[in-house]
Scaffold this motif. Structure first.
Motif, PDB file in Angstrom:
ATOM      1  N   GLN A  84       0.834  -0.912  -0.092  1.00 24.63           N
ATOM      2  CA  GLN A  84      -0.137  -0.060  -0.021  1.00 24.63           C
ATOM      3  C   GLN A  84       0.633   1.264  -0.030  1.00 24.63           C
ATOM      4  O   GLN A  84       1.737   1.505   0.646  1.00 24.63           O
ATOM      5  N   GLY A  85       0.515   2.171  -0.988  1.00 24.42           N
ATOM      6  CA  GLY A  85       1.532   3.414  -1.164  1.00 24.42           C
ATOM      7  C   GLY A  85       0.525   4.498  -0.308  1.00 24.42           C
ATOM      8  O   GLY A  85      -0.761   4.554  -0.401  1.00 24.42           O
ATOM      9  N   SER A  86       1.264   5.090   0.587  1.00 29.90           N
ATOM     10  CA  SER A  86       0.735   6.173   1.458  1.00 29.90           C
ATOM     11  C   SER A  86       0.916   7.326   0.900  1.00 29.90           C
ATOM     12  O   SER A  86       2.001   8.011   1.042  1.00 29.90           O
ATOM     13  N   HIS A  87      -0.146   8.182   0.093  1.00 31.00           N
ATOM     14  CA  HIS A  87      -0.006   9.270  -0.433  1.00 31.00           C
ATOM     15  C   HIS A  87      -0.541  10.384   0.433  1.00 31.00           C
ATOM     16  O   HIS A  87      -1.479  10.319   0.813  1.00 31.00           O
ATOM     17  N   LEU A  88       0.289  11.363   0.629  1.00 32.31           N
ATOM     18  CA  LEU A  88       0.207  12.369   1.582  1.00 32.31           C
ATOM     19  C   LEU A  88      -0.771  13.311   0.621  1.00 32.31           C
ATOM     20  O   LEU A  88      -0.525  13.791  -0.574  1.00 32.31           O
ATOM     21  N   ILE A  89      -1.939  13.681   1.165  1.00 31.85           N
ATOM     22  CA  ILE A  89      -3.118  14.579   0.586  1.00 31.85           C
ATOM     23  C   ILE A  89      -3.425  15.616   1.710  1.00 31.85           C
ATOM     24  O   ILE A  89      -3.247  15.549   2.852  1.00 31.85           O
ATOM     25  N   TYR A  90      -3.692  16.764   0.818  1.00 28.80           N
ATOM     26  CA  TYR A  90      -4.068  18.032   1.921  1.00 28.80           C
ATOM     27  C   TYR A  90      -5.388  18.362   1.638  1.00 28.80           C
ATOM     28  O   TYR A  90      -6.007  18.315   0.653  1.00 28.80           O
ATOM     29  N   GLU A  91      -5.999  18.448   2.869  1.00 29.78           N
ATOM     30  CA  GLU A  91      -7.578  19.045   2.805  1.00 29.78           C
ATOM     31  C   GLU A  91      -7.464  20.273   3.147  1.00 29.78           C
ATOM     32  O   GLU A  91      -6.976  20.899   4.177  1.00 29.78           O
ATOM     33  N   HIS A  92      -7.946  21.285   2.178  1.00 26.25           N
ATOM     34  CA  HIS A  92      -8.242  22.567   2.295  1.00 26.25           C
ATOM     35  C   HIS A  92      -9.460  22.961   2.722  1.00 26.25           C
ATOM     36  O   HIS A  92     -10.493  22.520   2.240  1.00 26.25           O
ATOM     37  N   GLU A  93      -9.742  23.658   3.995  1.00 27.88           N
ATOM     38  CA  GLU A  93     -11.000  23.809   4.532  1.00 27.88           C
ATOM     39  C   GLU A  93     -10.992  25.422   4.708  1.00 27.88           C
ATOM     40  O   GLU A  93     -10.060  26.078   5.127  1.00 27.88           O
ATOM     41  N   TYR A  94     -12.253  25.981   4.248  1.00 24.73           N
ATOM     42  CA  TYR A  94     -12.471  27.242   4.184  1.00 24.73           C
ATOM     43  C   TYR A  94     -13.916  27.345   4.944  1.00 24.73           C
ATOM     44  O   TYR A  94     -14.831  26.770   4.496  1.00 24.73           O
ATOM     45  N   GLN A  95     -13.912  28.269   5.778  1.00 22.10           N
ATOM     46  CA  GLN A  95     -15.158  28.545   6.684  1.00 22.10           C
ATOM     47  C   GLN A  95     -15.625  30.097   6.152  1.00 22.10           C
ATOM     48  O   GLN A  95     -15.140  31.198   6.313  1.00 22.10           O
ATOM     49  N   CYS A  96     -16.753  29.873   5.089  1.00 20.62           N
ATOM     50  CA  CYS A  96     -17.368  30.977   4.451  1.00 20.62           C
ATOM     51  C   CYS A  96     -18.490  31.601   5.669  1.00 20.62           C
ATOM     52  O   CYS A  96     -19.635  31.012   5.512  1.00 20.62           O
ATOM     53  N   THR A  97     -18.208  32.496   6.237  1.00 26.55           N
ATOM     54  CA  THR A  97     -19.316  32.889   7.386  1.00 26.55           C
ATOM     55  C   THR A  97     -20.101  34.147   6.681  1.00 26.55           C
ATOM     56  O   THR A  97     -19.420  35.151   6.266  1.00 26.55           O
ATOM     57  N   VAL A  98     -21.205  34.123   6.586  1.00 26.50           N
ATOM     58  CA  VAL A  98     -22.229  35.280   6.220  1.00 26.50           C
ATOM     59  C   VAL A  98     -22.867  35.824   7.235  1.00 26.50           C
ATOM     60  O   VAL A  98     -23.767  34.946   8.069  1.00 26.50           O
TER      61      VAL A  98
END
Length: 619
Positions: A530-544
């Motif tokens: 199994q190859g462990s591929h580093l992935i980045y999760e980008h999170e943006y909080q859009c507050t109205v």
């Protein structure tokens, strides 16, 4: 509408890394197509003038010496001493890295394994063997129970394979990749390569010059046997800290003094790769000395075991000492000079041969217990035996090729500890030797003639299953190589198992080459990981906030549905009218759309409370 674009603050953004594990399954054909390569690499002591890669860069390197030196440099050489400079996973208590003269290398491209090969996911079926990793960077044969082997390095108080013995097969070349060749004045003598070559004015410890030789350079001052050179005089005066002694292969770095030793290929291993062995010659007084240490100075009730392979050269009615911590100790007199003298009468162990029998003795000075067993025939020159002598719960035992052949109970009244040095091949330096009989003049017994290999002393006794495994594994280890998770290299280094990838079917193939898997039993049947591929999760909080985005630009909300008419329809002025959100867009500073998110269902905006939309995407 209160606003069209709203700028994010630092608190609105988050970057979350995580690993995604992708399963790969290959056969020989698909592995080659995916550029998974296999190499057989060797060490060589050739002179650089005949070095196999010298003629055509790397193209002429038919035995892959360059690749051998690369993995040696990156992962193995001085691993325990320079652990921080080596690559990949590092846990010297759990991971064992032994590199002998030959190794097989399986190289997996970075694009497949990503950040790393996931520990405990590697599986290789090749040449009739199934190989897995143990999650600590060791490769083992599938189904192996590592608990049935000596796997605690802290209990292995002495170990001498010797792993690097193959580098001294040819004493006419320098050992190591870069060898320092210094000329130093010591107490009026010029010392070059640790040999006095001429006298000089009394200028103590002055460094005259220093140069280096590449691996394979000829050593003009070589001898037919190897003796450790004592460089202790360099320690304080030169400001350096050289390796003043040879070291054993344990994690305790026990200091050794070799005296007139030769190294050669043993009979142990596979057809294409053998373990090194130590050759001792009684006529010239060959032996190995290790100074007294409490780690291997066992008392009367202590459990311990001593394991080795021995090939006696000749039979003799004289005692031929194999391993002894008795007879000789080293003292330092008032002039700070060391001197070898007789040790105390008690001793924790003596192992020696008389004729075709092997003896195992222990003594408290008053009572001596001795057991013996017949281990060779009259033709001993080709008979290599595995011997394990141990004390288990006050029972002395001799095991021969994994089988218990004799034992006795002991009831010592006094201690068996002493301050004697540990000697291999002798009971100590015994003075001048009678060349005709090879018997030392002091009469302390005969030096051993023959060969020894894979010498281990453990502070533990073992059961029958463990003793059998120690004997059959040769080096007392369940590990056959290493898996370097973050570099994509699997190496088979155990000499007994380096034929696993010899006919792997992926070899030095280029993309597009034709090949076949080969007969049943050879080649890669299956390669999985199994190859462990580093992935980045980008999170943006859009507050109205409640006063923002409370209107709409949708053309259907205008009296005339046209982009040129901005007059809103009457229904939009009602307090019941609330716009719905169906799409969220993220823009850069130039108002260019970068990310767009579609909602599963429209969300009605509120002018009473703030509303927050969380947008996540992976890269």
């Amino acid at each position: 509408m209160a606003s069209v674009y709203k700028k994010f603050t630092a608190q609105d953004k988050a970057l979350i890394p995580f690993n995604a594990h992708k399963q790969y399954n290959f056969t020989s054909a698909s592995a080659a197509i995916s550029q998974i390569s296999h190499y057989t690499a060797n060490h060589t002591s050739e002179s650089v003038s005949s070095y196999s890669s010298a003629s055509s860069d790397y193209g002429g390197d038919t035995i892959n010496v360059v690749k051998y030196n690369q993995i040696d440099h990156l992962f193995y050489r001085n691993y325990k001493q320079k652990i921080d400079s080596k690559k990949d996973f590092k846990n010297y208590l759990k991971q064992r890295r032994d590199l002998y003269k030959r190794a097989n290398i399986l190289s997996i491209p970075t694009g497949l394994y990503g950040y790393e090969i996931k520990p405990n996911s590697f599986y290789l079926s090749a040449s009739g063997q199934e190989v897995i990793d143990d999650s600590f960077g060791n490769l083992i044969i599938s189904g192996t129970n590592v608990d049935n082997y000596p796997n605690d390095v802290q209990q292995n108080v002495f170990r001498l394979d010797p792993i690097q013995g193959f580098k001294k097969y040819d004493l006419s070349v320098f050992d190591g990749y870069a060898i320092e060749n210094s000329q130093i004045v010591r107490d009026g003598d010029i010392v070059k390569n640790d040999r006095i070559i001429s006298t000089a004015p009394d200028i103590p410890y002055e460094l005259i010059y220093k140069q280096f030789y590449r691996q394979g350079q000829n050593n003009p001052a070589f001898s037919s046997s190897y003796t450790t050179t004592d460089k202790q005089f360099l320690l304080e005066k030169s400001g350096r800290n050289p390796n003043t002694f040879d070291l054993d292969d344990s994690y305790f770095f026990n200091k050794l003094l070799y005296n007139k030793i030769q190294f050669s290929t043993s009979l142990l291993g596979s057809a294409t790769n053998k373990f090194p062995q130590i050759n001792l010659n009684s006529k010239i007084g060959s032996y190995i000395e290790c100074k007294h240490n409490e780690r291997f100075n066992f008392n009367k009730t202590d459990d311990f075991s001593i394991s080795f392979f021995v090939t006696p050269a000749t039979a003799s009615t004289e005692k031929r000492y194999i391993i002894a911590k008795s007879g000789t100790k080293t003292i330092v007199n008032s002039g700070s000079h060391s001197q070898d003298v007789d040790a105390e009468p008690q001793f924790p162990y003596e192992i020696y041969m008389v004729s075709q029998s092997l003896y195992f003795d222990r003594s408290d000075g008053n009572t001596t217990y001795s057991i013996n067993a017949f281990i060779t025939s009259s033709n001993t020159s080709l008979r290599t035996s595995h011997i394990l002598c141990q004390n288990s719960a006050s029972v002395m035992q001799i095991w021969f090729d994994g089988t218990l052949i004799t034992s006795t109970n002991t009831t010592f009244e006094k201690q068996t500890r002493n301050t004697a040095n540990l000697y291999i091949g002798a009971k100590g330096p015994h003075g001048n030797i009678d060349a005709s009989t090879a018997i030392p003049a002091q009469g302390k017994g005969k030096y051993l003639s023959g060969s020894l290999s894979n010498i281990n002393i453990w502070s533990k006794a073992y059961n029958s299953t463990q003793v059998t495994n120690i004997s059959e594994s040769i080096n007392g280890s369940p590990y056959i190589g290493n898996l370097f998770y973050r570099n994509g290299f699997a190496t088979i280094t155990h000499p007994k198992y380096t034929n696993i990838l010899d006919n792997a079917g992926v070899g030095d193939l280029a993309v597009g080459d034709n090949f076949s898997i080969g007969p049943i039993g050879n080649g890669i049947q299956t390669l999985q990981f199994q190859g462990s591929h580093l992935i980045y999760e980008h999170e943006y909080q859009c507050t109205v906030q409640e006063h923002e985005y409370n209107s709409t630009t949708n053309l259907s909300a205008r009296i005339i549905p046209s982009s040129t008419n901005n007059q809103l329809a009457d229904f939009t002025t009602s307090s019941f009218f609330k716009p719905f959100v169906t799409t969220i867009g993220l823009y850069n500073e130039e108002n260019e759309l970068l990310v767009v998110g579609k909602l599963g269902q429209p969300i009605r905006m509120s002018d009473e409370t703030d509303t927050t939309f969380v947008v996540r995407y992976d890269t």
